[in-house]
Design an enzyme around this catalytic site. Structure first.
Site, PDB file in Angstrom:
ATOM      1  N   GLY A  10       0.866  -1.182   0.000  1.00  0.00           N
ATOM      2  CA  GLY A  10       0.000   0.000   0.000  1.00  0.00           C
ATOM      3  C   GLY A  10       0.897   1.224   0.000  1.00  0.00           C
ATOM      4  N   CYS A  45      -7.699  12.854  -1.181  1.00  0.00           N
ATOM      5  CA  CYS A  45      -8.540  13.946  -0.690  1.00  0.00           C
ATOM      6  C   CYS A  45      -8.849  14.963  -1.783  1.00  0.00           C
ATOM      7  CB  CYS A  45      -7.856  14.626   0.497  1.00  0.00           C
ATOM      8  SG  CYS A  45      -7.253  13.439   1.711  1.00  0.00           S
ATOM      9  N   GLU A 183     -29.796  10.030   1.989  1.00  0.00           N
ATOM     10  CA  GLU A 183     -29.070   9.672   3.224  1.00  0.00           C
ATOM     11  C   GLU A 183     -30.034   8.940   4.162  1.00  0.00           C
ATOM     12  OE1 GLU A 183     -25.900   9.929   4.975  1.00  0.00           O
ATOM     13  OE2 GLU A 183     -27.185   8.873   6.391  1.00  0.00           O
TER      14      GLU A 183
HETATM   15  P1  FAD Z   1      -4.894   4.499   1.107  1.00  0.00           P
HETATM   16  O1  FAD Z   1      -4.469   5.898   0.966  1.00  0.00           O
HETATM   17  O2  FAD Z   1      -6.238   4.129   0.613  1.00  0.00           O
HETATM   18  O3  FAD Z   1      -3.836   3.586   0.360  1.00  0.00           O
HETATM   19  C1  FAD Z   1      -3.973   2.202   0.320  1.00  0.00           C
HETATM   20  C2  FAD Z   1      -3.310   1.674  -0.948  1.00  0.00           C
HETATM   21  O4  FAD Z   1      -3.075   0.294  -0.769  1.00  0.00           O
HETATM   22  C3  FAD Z   1      -4.197   1.801  -2.177  1.00  0.00           C
HETATM   23  O5  FAD Z   1      -3.522   2.480  -3.211  1.00  0.00           O
HETATM   24  C4  FAD Z   1      -4.479   0.346  -2.569  1.00  0.00           C
HETATM   25  O6  FAD Z   1      -4.528   0.175  -3.962  1.00  0.00           O
HETATM   26  C5  FAD Z   1      -3.288  -0.371  -1.988  1.00  0.00           C
HETATM   27  N1  FAD Z   1      -3.520  -1.789  -1.694  1.00  0.00           N
HETATM   28  C6  FAD Z   1      -4.520  -2.311  -0.957  1.00  0.00           C
HETATM   29  N2  FAD Z   1      -4.378  -3.657  -0.869  1.00  0.00           N
HETATM   30  C7  FAD Z   1      -3.270  -3.964  -1.567  1.00  0.00           C
HETATM   31  C8  FAD Z   1      -2.605  -5.196  -1.859  1.00  0.00           C
HETATM   32  N3  FAD Z   1      -3.062  -6.375  -1.398  1.00  0.00           N
HETATM   33  N4  FAD Z   1      -1.507  -5.159  -2.605  1.00  0.00           N
HETATM   34  C9  FAD Z   1      -1.027  -3.974  -3.087  1.00  0.00           C
HETATM   35  N5  FAD Z   1      -1.608  -2.787  -2.850  1.00  0.00           N
HETATM   36  C10 FAD Z   1      -2.713  -2.785  -2.095  1.00  0.00           C
HETATM   37  N6  FAD Z   1      -9.009  12.228   4.720  1.00  0.00           N
HETATM   38  C11 FAD Z   1      -8.810  13.399   5.341  1.00  0.00           C
HETATM   39  O7  FAD Z   1      -8.239  13.422   6.425  1.00  0.00           O
HETATM   40  N7  FAD Z   1      -9.254  14.575   4.785  1.00  0.00           N
HETATM   41  C12 FAD Z   1      -9.880  14.613   3.584  1.00  0.00           C
HETATM   42  O8  FAD Z   1     -10.243  15.691   3.087  1.00  0.00           O
HETATM   43  C13 FAD Z   1     -10.119  13.400   2.916  1.00  0.00           C
HETATM   44  N8  FAD Z   1     -10.767  13.369   1.733  1.00  0.00           N
HETATM   45  C14 FAD Z   1     -10.943  12.177   1.095  1.00  0.00           C
HETATM   46  C15 FAD Z   1     -11.613  12.164  -0.112  1.00  0.00           C
HETATM   47  C16 FAD Z   1     -11.814  10.961  -0.778  1.00  0.00           C
HETATM   48  C17 FAD Z   1     -12.550  10.955  -2.071  1.00  0.00           C
HETATM   49  C18 FAD Z   1     -11.305   9.758  -0.233  1.00  0.00           C
HETATM   50  C19 FAD Z   1     -11.487   8.457  -0.956  1.00  0.00           C
HETATM   51  C20 FAD Z   1     -10.659   9.758   0.970  1.00  0.00           C
HETATM   52  C21 FAD Z   1     -10.467  10.967   1.653  1.00  0.00           C
HETATM   53  N9  FAD Z   1      -9.827  11.006   2.880  1.00  0.00           N
HETATM   54  C22 FAD Z   1      -9.644  12.200   3.527  1.00  0.00           C
HETATM   55  C23 FAD Z   1      -9.371   9.768   3.535  1.00  0.00           C
HETATM   56  C24 FAD Z   1      -7.888   9.508   3.293  1.00  0.00           C
HETATM   57  O9  FAD Z   1      -7.635   9.578   1.925  1.00  0.00           O
HETATM   58  C25 FAD Z   1      -7.524   8.143   3.834  1.00  0.00           C
HETATM   59  O10 FAD Z   1      -7.813   8.115   5.199  1.00  0.00           O
HETATM   60  C26 FAD Z   1      -6.063   7.827   3.647  1.00  0.00           C
HETATM   61  O11 FAD Z   1      -5.712   7.856   2.289  1.00  0.00           O
HETATM   62  C27 FAD Z   1      -5.756   6.447   4.210  1.00  0.00           C
HETATM   63  O12 FAD Z   1      -4.440   6.121   3.955  1.00  0.00           O
HETATM   64  P2  FAD Z   1      -3.990   4.595   3.841  1.00  0.00           P
HETATM   65  O13 FAD Z   1      -2.543   4.616   3.550  1.00  0.00           O
HETATM   66  O14 FAD Z   1      -4.477   3.838   5.000  1.00  0.00           O
HETATM   67  O15 FAD Z   1      -4.801   4.012   2.604  1.00  0.00           O
END
Ligand code: FAD
Length: 545
Positions: A10, A45, A183
């Site tokens: 990830g 985001c 909602e």
């Molecule tokens: P992610 O950023 O989702 O990254 C996980 C990655 O792991 C993905 O690219 C996925 O493809 C990869 N992956 C998963 N499983 C596997 C596997 N088995 N093998 C290889 N790769 C894999 N948060 C805020 O605080 N403020 C905001 O304004 C905000 N706006 C948002 C708007 C949107 C539209 C979205 C979708 C989210 C938003 N968020 C916001 C939430 C924030 O983006 C997430 O909380 C954050 O990105 C989480 O980080 P992460 O590293 O846990 O996961």
């Protein structure tokens, strides 16, 4: 010392932060950043704003690319590569190359799981019809944009009134699309209390968004006129050329579960304060893990970018033998909706009630974001919740056009430090007329709450049941009273109150109000000192629902 081989699954918020921090701490480690998507370190985001065209170029969404990771951090980036299994005994993972389907086994000394969360897509009738989207990645946002352009979409239904749903609603309106938000709850922005969320709902309506609240989606169907129909449990049917599902996410725990790692009570990967899983060689961070709730206690899932980034750093620290503990979360978040800022931190009133917490008080106030005499002053609608016993702050929510972020950030920091409303009263904050007040909104919140706790200003809330002897005393000017008031209220402006005390009907439940609570406070002080059991209606007429 042996070179550590560290694999990170990830490569976005949590994973990318972890990789960069690891390299800064350990120049020798062999670090691999693996993602099944086409990019690492992109801005989830920003995706709603890319759909809306506010962010014009897709490249702007790439916070850092593979080249930067390789050149600056000497991190090997492997996109379109999925981790499909973990062998904990052999300390290997199975990676599948999504371009050619080939699989390889890779060994690790330390493994970091940062797989994020997947948008919910419930198995409703018609869910797989074309035109129904979720939003999590750059390809998702690209698909939504091109669907809107190709079908010349005029009508959209956004399912879910949380922050992603509302950001999408705004951005679709920005593209000239008419939006209905469906909602299930009877309010938008579920983390907020209903009376605060109502202000957001009103604002959405004034920007042409139709709200179908208190109604869940039952299914989807093709419409005879072309496009889709979104069918709801109440029997309503909403026409749509495009549907966005924004009903929440579930932690990506498939890999962890299959590998036998412990999951927590909330369904996220269980981790220690150092982000270590039940296997000492495996760490997990971000949306996939559950963490302590710093206000309510117990574990919670908080899918936000800030915690994911900080956890990524902490996991890197732990892998490199450094100390550090994740303190837990309190849910600090902000969302922008058509120029309105909506933010909260800590526990809401309904969350406290749900958790069985009692012994708290709440106040409402509506101070300006900066000095009233400086042009452009606008109110911040603020609710602060605190413990009666010692004034400890439990939560705050705010809505306004400007300055909401700063106030909620200050209160968030106070909560994190175990602060009280007395600390807010004495907070030393920056001030010049265009930025704040000599008594800032945060100071006001502290002063009002402290007045309540010291018994200087007994308060009452608009939803408190009325008694047979309740008297409502409106201390505003007659023209304000004429523009709207509580049924049966007696109008005596605060400036004439001292000479008209005899006109106030007798009774032990005297509820005083003004516009926002300030004149009500002065009136309450006068009345208390004349022996009347007066209470100020918190937030004044601006808080009446
Ligand atoms: P992610 O950023 O989702 O990254 C996980 C990655 O792991 C993905 O690219 C996925 O493809 C990869 N992956 C998963 N499983 C596997 C596997 N088995 N093998 C290889 N790769 C894999 N948060 C805020 O605080 N403020 C905001 O304004 C905000 N706006 C948002 C708007 C949107 C539209 C979205 C979708 C989210 C938003 N968020 C916001 C939430 C924030 O983006 C997430 O909380 C954050 O990105 C989480 O980080 P992460 O590293 O846990 O996961």
């Amino acid at each position: 010392m042996k070179t550590q081989r560290i694999l990170i699954v990830g490569g976005v918020a949590g994973g990318a932060s972890c990789a960069a921090r690891l390299r800064r701490l350990d120049e020798q480690a062999e670090i691999h950043l693996i993602d099944r998507g086409p990019y690492v370190s992109f801005a989830n985001c920003g995706l709603p704003y890319f759909v809306g065209g506010v962010i014009a170029s897709e490249d702007s969404l790439l916070v850092a690319d593979a080249r930067l990771f390789e050149e600056r951090f000497n991190v090997r980036v492997r996109t379109r590569t999925e981790c499909v299994a973990i062998d904990r005994t052999a300390r290997t993972v199975t990676l599948r190359n999504l371009a050619d389907g080939g699989q390889t086994e890779e060994s690790y000394d330390a493994l970091v799981l940062a797989p994020g969360a997947a948008p919910l897509r419930p198995p409703l009738p018609g869910i797989d019809l074309p035109g129904i989207f979720t939003l999590r990645s750059i390809p998702d946002s690209r698909a939504i944009r091109s669907w809107i352009e190709q079908t010349r979409a005029r009508k959209a239904v956004v399912v879910g009134g949380g922050f992603i749903g509302l950001e999408m609603a705004e951005n679709l309106v920005h593209r000239g699309v008419k939006v209905t938000v469906v909602e299930m709850l009877d309010q938008v922005m579920p983390p907020l209390d209903a009376e605060v969320a109502d202000r957001v709902a009103d604002h959405l309506r004034t920007h042409g968004v139709t709200l179908a609240l208190g109604d869940g989606v039952a299914g989807f169907a093709e419409s005879e006129e072309g496009g889709l129909r979104v069918l709801t449990k109440s029997g309503a049917s909403h026409a749509a050329d495009v549907v966005i599902l924004a009903i929440g996410v579930r932690p990506e725990t498939g890999l962890a579960k299959a590998a036998g790692l412990d999951l927590g009570a909330r369904g996220g990967i269980a981790v220690s304060a150092q982000m270590q899983t039940s296997d000492p060689q495996i760490w997990a961070v971000g949306d996939a893990v559950e963490v302590p709730d710093g206000v309510l206690g117990g574990a919670t899932l908080l899918p936000l970018a800030g915690p994911a980034n900080r956890q990524g750093r902490l996991a890197a620290d732990a892998i490199c033998g450094r100390d550090g503990e994740f303190p837990g979360v309190q849910g600090t978040a902000i969302c922008g909706v058509f120029g309105l800022q909506v933010a909260s931190t800590g526990a809401s009133e309904k969350a406290l009630i749900r958790a069985g917490v009692s012994g708290f008080e709440k106040i409402y106030l509506h101070p300006n974001q900066h000095a009233g005499y400086y042009p452009g002053a606008r109110p911040i609608h603020l609710k602060v919740i605190f413990r009666k016993e010692d004034g400890r702050i439990l939560g705050a929510q705010a809505v306004g056009e400007e300055g909401v972020d700063r106030r909620i950030d200050v209160v968030a920091m106070a909560i994190q430090m175990g602060g009280t409303v007395f600390d807010l009263e004495e907070a030393e904050l920056c001030y010049a007329p265009q930025f704040g007040g000599a008594k800032d909104a945060v100071n006001f919140a502290g002063m009002v709450a402290a007045d309540v706790l010291r018994g200087d200003m007994p308060i009452v809330h608009w939803d408190e049941p009325v008694r047979p002897d309740t008297v409502f005393l409106d201390v505003r000017e007659p023209e304000e009273f004429a523009a709207g008031h509580r049924d049966g209220a007696v109008n005596i402006p605060v400036g004439t109150l001292r000479t008209r005390l005899a006109e106030i009907p007798a009774g032990d439940d005297l509820r005083v109000y003004c516009g926002v609570g300030q004149r009500g406070y002065v009136a309450t002080r006068i009345l208390l000192q004349h022996g009347r059991a007066a209470r100020n209606l918190s937030g004044g007429w601006a808080s009446a629902r």
